[in-house]
Enzyme design. Structure first.
Site, PDB file in Angstrom:
ATOM      1  N   GLU A 327       0.837  -1.198   0.000  1.00  0.00           N
ATOM      2  CA  GLU A 327       0.000   0.000   0.000  1.00  0.00           C
ATOM      3  C   GLU A 327       0.871   1.247   0.000  1.00  0.00           C
ATOM      4  O   GLU A 327       1.759   1.376   0.851  1.00  0.00           O
ATOM      5  CB  GLU A 327      -0.896   0.040   1.241  1.00  0.00           C
ATOM      6  N   CYS A 328       0.636   2.145  -0.940  1.00  0.00           N
ATOM      7  CA  CYS A 328       1.300   3.435  -0.998  1.00  0.00           C
ATOM      8  C   CYS A 328       2.824   3.274  -0.957  1.00  0.00           C
ATOM      9  O   CYS A 328       3.420   2.870  -1.936  1.00  0.00           O
ATOM     10  CB  CYS A 328       0.791   4.367   0.101  1.00  0.00           C
TER      11      CYS A 328
END
Length: 437
Positions: A327-328
């Protein structure tokens, strides 16, 4: 019976985080069981709440979480706390245009749980005008009750007197008055405050905030303003389910952004979280079922990640047989390369084909809803996942991998394909909070 109050403000930067942390720490020092909560998507403040109280912080997000999940998390928060102080994100009424009670604002929570608001006003540059602001808040929504006012960044005793008398003439009690003191400000970087775990002398700073609160606020009056807090029974049906029985979780200064409620539910559902540090050249244990690379600040540590040969080799082997999701920041590390703020390019894991850059920053911020095109650790194909984006990195090469999800903003406007997947590896800039209901 647990009692609770919301700490709100007209805008970000009013000082509500320092006030909240100071209150939490001051009451914890008195031996009171107190917990912090945060409205909206914010990883950083709950870390300070946890450090100040010894009880884990929690996010309560009226847009991203279904009402049942919201009630379940709120109910859990009351189990071992006498008081809950719920810090608003941004301004008290700030959210997005959405269905009633689903805007993501702290005001939604005030209405839903009938909680009073302690309003923090930055009165620098004004005096009796502060009363007009307070009156606006008191009358704007009859279902959101202002119970008391804290004046922040006062310049003098005369300044305090002018503000207080004007506000109290409206029938609003002023329960705190804080003189301007820049040394009490918490340091920030591009995604907000520097995180609690990065302070060498964190407790010293928290105790300074608590000392300020003891000196400047009427804590007994504030506790008296809090209202009984007994959420309706809820359900974890729409929580993010554990992606495996044993979850290898990257956890160090480069990988820090995992919502407390996500990890807590995974554990409650019977999963085991096995942390490892890529910066220490550690890798996921081979007996884990899945690997999760959360967000964080890999752009600040890109050289060390590029040089972590054991981490890189084991991740490549892991990906051959078991799922990996990023994520990210984790998504950035899964790609081919990361360009840091100085313009230096560092080789990343290469498990996905994209490359990202932090050299030319552009803020991406907002609620998101993702429909998964394929099964991945976030959920099965077709699942709707709610969350948000908050990053400054930009994609500079897209690669040739399959898109992971179709993305929409918080109002349902299509944003196109998001993230990538290749084999058992998936990733996206999107941070998942809960399943959509």
């Amino acid at each position: 019976m647990t009692r609770a109050i919301i700490i709100g403000a007209p805008r970000s930067g009013s000082g509500k985080t320092s006030v909240t942390i100071g209150i939490l720490r001051a009451l914890a020092r008195r031996g009171i069981k107190v917990r912090g909560a945060k409205s909206g998507p914010d990883y950083i403040d709950p870390g300070f709440h946890t450090a100040a109280t010894g009880l884990s912080g929690v996010n309560l997000d009226s847009w991203a979480m279904s009402p049942d999940l919201l009630n379940a998390l709120a109910g859990n928060a009351t189990e071992d706390a006498d008081f809950i102080f719920l810090e608003s994100a941004m301004g008290l009424f700030d959210g997005i245009p959405a269905g009633q009670g689903r805007t993501g604002s702290a005001a939604d929570l005030a209405r839903l749980y009938h909680l009073p608001v302690l309003l923090v006003l930055d009165v620098s540059g004004q005096s009796t005008t502060a009363a007009a602001v307070a009156k606006g808040f008191a009358t704007y929504d009859p279902d959101v009750r202002m119970a008391g006012i804290v004046l922040n960044r006062l310049g003098s005793e005369r300044h305090r007197k002018l503000c207080s008398e004007a506000i109290e003439a409206l029938g609003l009690p002023v329960v705190g008055a804080i003189l301007r003191d820049p040394t009490l400000n918490l340091p920030e970087r591009h995604l907000g405050l520097v995180q609690a775990g990065e302070y060498a002398d964190l407790m010293t700073h928290l105790d300074r905030l608590a000392d300020m609160v003891e000196k400047s606020l009427d804590l007994d009056a504030i506790m008296a303003l809090a209202a009984p807090f007994s959420p309706s029974p809820g359900s974890f049906e729409n929580a993010l389910q554990p992606p495996g029985q044993r979850i290898a979780l990257a956890e160090d200064a480069a990988f820090t952004f995992l919502y407390p409620h996500v990890a807590a539910h995974w554990r409650q559902a019977g999963a085991e979280i096995v942390p490892f540090s890529p910066l220490a050249d550690e890798a996921p244990a081979q007996d884990c079922d899945v690997c999760w690379l959360p967000g964080g600040y890999p752009e600040l540590h890109a050289g060390r990640l590029a040089a972590a040969t054991n981490f890189r080799a084991v991740m490549a082997r892991f990906a051959e047989t078991k799922p990996i999701h990023g994520e990210c920041g984790g998504f950035m590390v899964l790609g081919e390369a990361l360009e840091d703020a100085a313009g230096e390019t560092h080789a990343m894991l290469g498990l996905l084909g994209h490359s990202t850059s932090f050299a030319k920053r552009k803020m991406n911020l907002g609620y998101r809803e993702a429909r998964l095109r394929a099964a991945c650790p976030l959920g099965p194909q077709g699942a709707l996942i709610r969350g948000h984006e908050f990053h400054y990195a930009q994609m500079i090469a897209t690669g040739n991998d399959e898109p992971l999800a179709d993305l929409a903003d918080g109002q349902g406007n299509p944003l196109g394909a998001s993230g990538y997947r290749r084999g058992l590896v998936s990733g996206t800039f999107f941070h998942a909070i809960a399943r959509s209901a």
